[in-house]
Design a protein around this motif. Structure first.
Motif, PDB file in Angstrom:
ATOM      1  N   ASN A  16      73.130 -60.305   5.042  1.00 35.47           N
ATOM      2  CA  ASN A  16      73.623 -59.592   3.859  1.00 35.47           C
ATOM      3  C   ASN A  16      74.880 -58.790   4.178  1.00 35.47           C
ATOM      4  N   ASN A  17      74.837 -58.093   5.332  1.00 36.42           N
ATOM      5  CA  ASN A  17      76.007 -57.297   5.727  1.00 36.42           C
ATOM      6  C   ASN A  17      77.223 -58.187   5.976  1.00 36.42           C
ATOM      7  N   ALA A  18      76.963 -59.360   6.597  1.00 39.37           N
ATOM      8  CA  ALA A  18      78.075 -60.278   6.868  1.00 39.37           C
ATOM      9  C   ALA A  18      78.691 -60.776   5.567  1.00 39.37           C
ATOM     10  N   ALA A  19      77.812 -61.124   4.603  1.00 36.07           N
ATOM     11  CA  ALA A  19      78.314 -61.597   3.310  1.00 36.07           C
ATOM     12  C   ALA A  19      79.062 -60.475   2.598  1.00 36.07           C
ATOM     13  N   ASP A  22      83.030 -60.258   1.553  1.00 29.75           N
ATOM     14  CA  ASP A  22      83.550 -59.890   0.234  1.00 29.75           C
ATOM     15  C   ASP A  22      84.530 -58.730   0.344  1.00 29.75           C
ATOM     16  N   LEU A  23      84.162 -57.731   1.203  1.00 29.92           N
ATOM     17  CA  LEU A  23      85.060 -56.591   1.382  1.00 29.92           C
ATOM     18  C   LEU A  23      86.411 -57.040   1.939  1.00 29.92           C
ATOM     19  N   GLU A  24      86.353 -58.020   2.826  1.00 27.98           N
ATOM     20  CA  GLU A  24      87.606 -58.511   3.405  1.00 27.98           C
ATOM     21  C   GLU A  24      88.493 -59.126   2.319  1.00 27.98           C
ATOM     22  N   GLU A  25      87.858 -59.920   1.425  1.00 22.94           N
ATOM     23  CA  GLU A  25      88.627 -60.516   0.325  1.00 22.94           C
ATOM     24  C   GLU A  25      89.189 -59.432  -0.584  1.00 22.94           C
ATOM     25  N   ILE A  26      88.335 -58.423  -0.875  1.00 21.79           N
ATOM     26  CA  ILE A  26      88.780 -57.333  -1.736  1.00 21.79           C
ATOM     27  C   ILE A  26      89.907 -56.550  -1.050  1.00 21.79           C
ATOM     28  N   GLU A  27      89.756 -56.332   0.269  1.00 23.84           N
ATOM     29  CA  GLU A  27      90.793 -55.628   1.027  1.00 23.84           C
ATOM     30  C   GLU A  27      92.098 -56.417   1.012  1.00 23.84           C
ATOM     31  N   ASN A  28      91.971 -57.738   1.096  1.00 18.37           N
ATOM     32  CA  ASN A  28      93.175 -58.578   1.030  1.00 18.37           C
ATOM     33  C   ASN A  28      93.860 -58.417  -0.331  1.00 18.37           C
ATOM     34  N   ILE A  74      90.219 -54.096  -8.872  1.00 19.00           N
ATOM     35  CA  ILE A  74      89.841 -54.152  -7.447  1.00 19.00           C
ATOM     36  C   ILE A  74      88.665 -53.224  -7.174  1.00 19.00           C
ATOM     37  N   ASP A  75      88.741 -52.012  -7.729  1.00 19.82           N
ATOM     38  CA  ASP A  75      87.651 -51.057  -7.544  1.00 19.82           C
ATOM     39  C   ASP A  75      86.347 -51.572  -8.147  1.00 19.82           C
ATOM     40  N   ALA A  76      86.482 -52.247  -9.277  1.00 18.02           N
ATOM     41  CA  ALA A  76      85.289 -52.828  -9.921  1.00 18.02           C
ATOM     42  C   ALA A  76      84.668 -53.899  -9.031  1.00 18.02           C
ATOM     43  N   GLN A  77      85.531 -54.704  -8.389  1.00 18.61           N
ATOM     44  CA  GLN A  77      85.022 -55.722  -7.465  1.00 18.61           C
ATOM     45  C   GLN A  77      84.300 -55.053  -6.280  1.00 18.61           C
ATOM     46  N   LYS A  78      84.889 -53.937  -5.763  1.00 17.34           N
ATOM     47  CA  LYS A  78      84.254 -53.201  -4.650  1.00 17.34           C
ATOM     48  C   LYS A  78      82.909 -52.627  -5.077  1.00 17.34           C
ATOM     49  N   LYS A  79      82.872 -52.025  -6.262  1.00 15.96           N
ATOM     50  CA  LYS A  79      81.605 -51.468  -6.755  1.00 15.96           C
ATOM     51  C   LYS A  79      80.577 -52.564  -6.966  1.00 15.96           C
ATOM     52  N   GLN A  80      81.028 -53.703  -7.473  1.00  9.13           N
ATOM     53  CA  GLN A  80      80.107 -54.817  -7.692  1.00  9.13           C
ATOM     54  C   GLN A  80      79.491 -55.267  -6.366  1.00  9.13           C
ATOM     55  N   THR A  90      66.093 -53.391   0.675  1.00  8.59           N
ATOM     56  CA  THR A  90      64.756 -53.561   1.271  1.00  8.59           C
ATOM     57  C   THR A  90      64.267 -54.997   1.259  1.00  8.59           C
ATOM     58  N   GLU A  91      64.795 -55.811   0.367  1.00  7.52           N
ATOM     59  CA  GLU A  91      64.387 -57.216   0.337  1.00  7.52           C
ATOM     60  C   GLU A  91      65.416 -58.023  -0.440  1.00  7.52           C
ATOM     61  N   GLY A  92      65.348 -59.351  -0.237  1.00 11.04           N
ATOM     62  CA  GLY A  92      66.236 -60.233  -0.970  1.00 11.04           C
ATOM     63  C   GLY A  92      67.510 -60.569  -0.218  1.00 11.04           C
ATOM     64  N   GLN A  93      68.199 -61.580  -0.722  1.00 11.39           N
ATOM     65  CA  GLN A  93      69.440 -62.037  -0.114  1.00 11.39           C
ATOM     66  C   GLN A  93      70.641 -61.568  -0.941  1.00 11.39           C
ATOM     67  N   TYR A  94      71.652 -61.123  -0.233  1.00  6.71           N
ATOM     68  CA  TYR A  94      72.869 -60.641  -0.887  1.00  6.71           C
ATOM     69  C   TYR A  94      73.490 -61.762  -1.701  1.00  6.71           C
ATOM     70  N   SER A  95      73.791 -61.445  -2.969  1.00  6.01           N
ATOM     71  CA  SER A  95      74.404 -62.446  -3.842  1.00  6.01           C
ATOM     72  C   SER A  95      75.476 -61.749  -4.680  1.00  6.01           C
ATOM     73  N   ASN A  96      76.703 -62.212  -4.558  1.00  2.00           N
ATOM     74  CA  ASN A  96      77.804 -61.601  -5.299  1.00  2.00           C
ATOM     75  C   ASN A  96      78.954 -62.604  -5.380  1.00  2.00           C
ATOM     76  N   THR A  97      79.638 -62.573  -6.492  1.00  2.51           N
ATOM     77  CA  THR A  97      80.786 -63.462  -6.658  1.00  2.51           C
ATOM     78  C   THR A  97      82.046 -62.619  -6.770  1.00  2.51           C
ATOM     79  N   VAL A  98      82.928 -62.750  -5.797  1.00  2.00           N
ATOM     80  CA  VAL A  98      84.210 -62.039  -5.826  1.00  2.00           C
ATOM     81  C   VAL A  98      85.241 -62.956  -6.489  1.00  2.00           C
ATOM     82  N   ASN A  99      85.753 -62.504  -7.623  1.00  4.69           N
ATOM     83  CA  ASN A  99      86.741 -63.302  -8.349  1.00  4.69           C
ATOM     84  C   ASN A  99      88.073 -62.567  -8.325  1.00  4.69           C
ATOM     85  N   LEU A 100      88.935 -63.008  -7.438  1.00  3.27           N
ATOM     86  CA  LEU A 100      90.220 -62.338  -7.269  1.00  3.27           C
ATOM     87  C   LEU A 100      91.379 -63.085  -7.955  1.00  3.27           C
ATOM     88  N   SER A 101      91.062 -64.221  -8.550  1.00  2.77           N
ATOM     89  CA  SER A 101      92.133 -65.019  -9.156  1.00  2.77           C
ATOM     90  C   SER A 101      92.836 -64.245 -10.269  1.00  2.77           C
TER      91      SER A 101
END
Length: 393
Positions: free
Chosen positions: A257-260, A264-270, A302-308, A318-329
């Motif tokens: 989850n942290n890696a995913a 995403d943070l890297e894409e947002i940072e870019n 960008i901030d909205a993407q970070k908050k998302q 506590t449980e589950g797999q990280y799921s998020n779609t970063v849309n930077l287009s």
């Protein structure tokens, strides 16, 4: 009497009997006394004979009784040895009754000596006094043998209990060792958190309790109580593996989850870098352009993407797999549009005035051109000194 008869006959024949009568008959008193003594001696001899016979009878009876008593003691000893052989098979060779046999033999010798010295009847009680001691010794022999047998069995049970307990403890140690090997192999990231120190302490405590009970000779009687913790320890070992594997799975889940999230943070940072670089470009190349509204809008996206992304990570804390779609287009498009707008801002003309021979053409970077570039903003320095920013379609 014969001598007196001969003396009377001689005195009669010599015709001196009358004259010497008292002298001739003088032995009569002695003879009378001898007859009386004979009777007395005979009676005394008769009495002695009777007494001797009675004494002999008493001697023989006492001797027989003594022999019978000795035989009874021997029979009692044999019966005791048979009982020992039957009920004390493990220690019977240590209780053969040699000492008791020696006492019986000593008594038998004493009886024989008293018989031969003809004191057996008068000293019977004294001679036979050891019989009571021997009888008690025979009873004690059985008691001692049975006690020794019980001690043997108790010790055997104790050693068996100790061997069984030691085997259980050894198995627990092997279980823990195997469990730690399994954890080391299948849980490499969390194995240092699952070394089983408490379980090792519990096994050591159990081992100490077993030793104490063994030394106190109570282990066989209290085996179930002493060994009661073994079941819990075994369960704890199994649970240790289960917990470690669960922790490894959780570790891997969190790491994934942290890696995913970091990706995403890297894409947002870019995207943030792209915005910052675009603003710097506009400030440098298009200083007249008011970019702040565009910047605020893009920054909000960008901030909205970070908050998302943050919300998505918090949702799987506590449980589950990280799921998020970063849309930077959309952000990239808006940045491109902002730059295009900056390029077009402050244009004086769109090549409405023809170029003169002495007019000079430059790019926004200050590179002089021979002719205008279509599709780009060109800087026109007129011969009269005017400067125009011209977009050429």
């Amino acid at each position: 009497i014969t001598v007196l008869r001969n003396s009377v006959n001689t005195a009669y024949e010599n015709k001196t009997l009358v004259a010497d009568y008292d002298n001739v008959m003088a032995p009569v008193a002695t003879i009378d006394a001898a007859i009386a003594q004979l009777i007395a001696d005979a009676k005394a001899a008769q009495q002695k004979f009777k007494e001797d016979a009675e004494a002999e009878a008493a001697r023989q009876e006492a001797y027989k009784n003594a022999k019978d008593r000795i035989n009874e003691l021997k029979a009692s000893l044999n019966e005791a040895l048979a009982t020992i052989a039957e009920t004390c098979p493990n220690v019977k060779n240590d209780f053969k009754g040699e000492a008791v046999t020696g006492l019986i033999n000593d008594l038998s010798d004493a009886v024989q000596d008293a018989y031969e010295s003809k004191t057996i009847a008068t000293d019977y009680e004294t001679v036979m006094a050891p019989a009571t001691e021997i009888e008690a010794a025979i009873e004690q022999l059985v008691i001692d043998a049975q006690a020794a047998e019980q001690a043997y069995l108790d010790n055997k049970a104790l050693e068996k209990a100790f061997a069984d307990a030691s085997q259980v403890i050894s198995s627990l140690k092997d279980e823990l060792k195997q469990a730690l090997a399994t954890i080391a192999g299948s849980c490499p990231d969390v194995r240092d958190d699952f070394k089983g120190e408490e379980i090792s302490d519990d096994i050591a405590a159990l081992e100490a309790a077993v030793k104490t009970a063994h030394d106190n000779k109570t282990l066989s009687a209290s085996y179930e109580e002493v060994m009661a913790p073994a079941t819990g320890i075994s369960a704890a070992i199994a649970q240790l593996v289960t917990d470690a594997q669960a922790a490894q799975i959780e570790f891997e889940r969190v790491e994934a989850n942290n890696a995913a999230y970091e990706a995403d943070l890297e894409e947002i940072e870019n995207a943030q870098k792209a915005l910052d670089e675009a603003i710097e470009t506009i400030k440098s190349d298009y200083p007249d352009y008011d970019y702040k509204a565009d910047q605020a809008t893009i920054q909000d996206l960008i901030d909205a993407q970070k908050k998302q992304a943050d919300d998505a990570l918090a949702a799987v804390a506590t449980e589950g797999q990280y799921s998020n779609t970063v849309n930077l287009s959309a952000i990239e498009k808006m940045i491109d549009e902002m730059i295009e707008n900056a390029k077009k801002s402050g244009l004086d003309v769109i090549l409405a005035e023809p170029l003169e021979q002495n007019d000079k053409i430059f790019t926004l970077d200050g590179l002089q051109l021979q002719k205008v570039r279509h599709g780009y903003v060109n800087i026109i320095v007129r011969a009269d000194g005017r400067v125009q920013k011209v977009y050429v379609k």
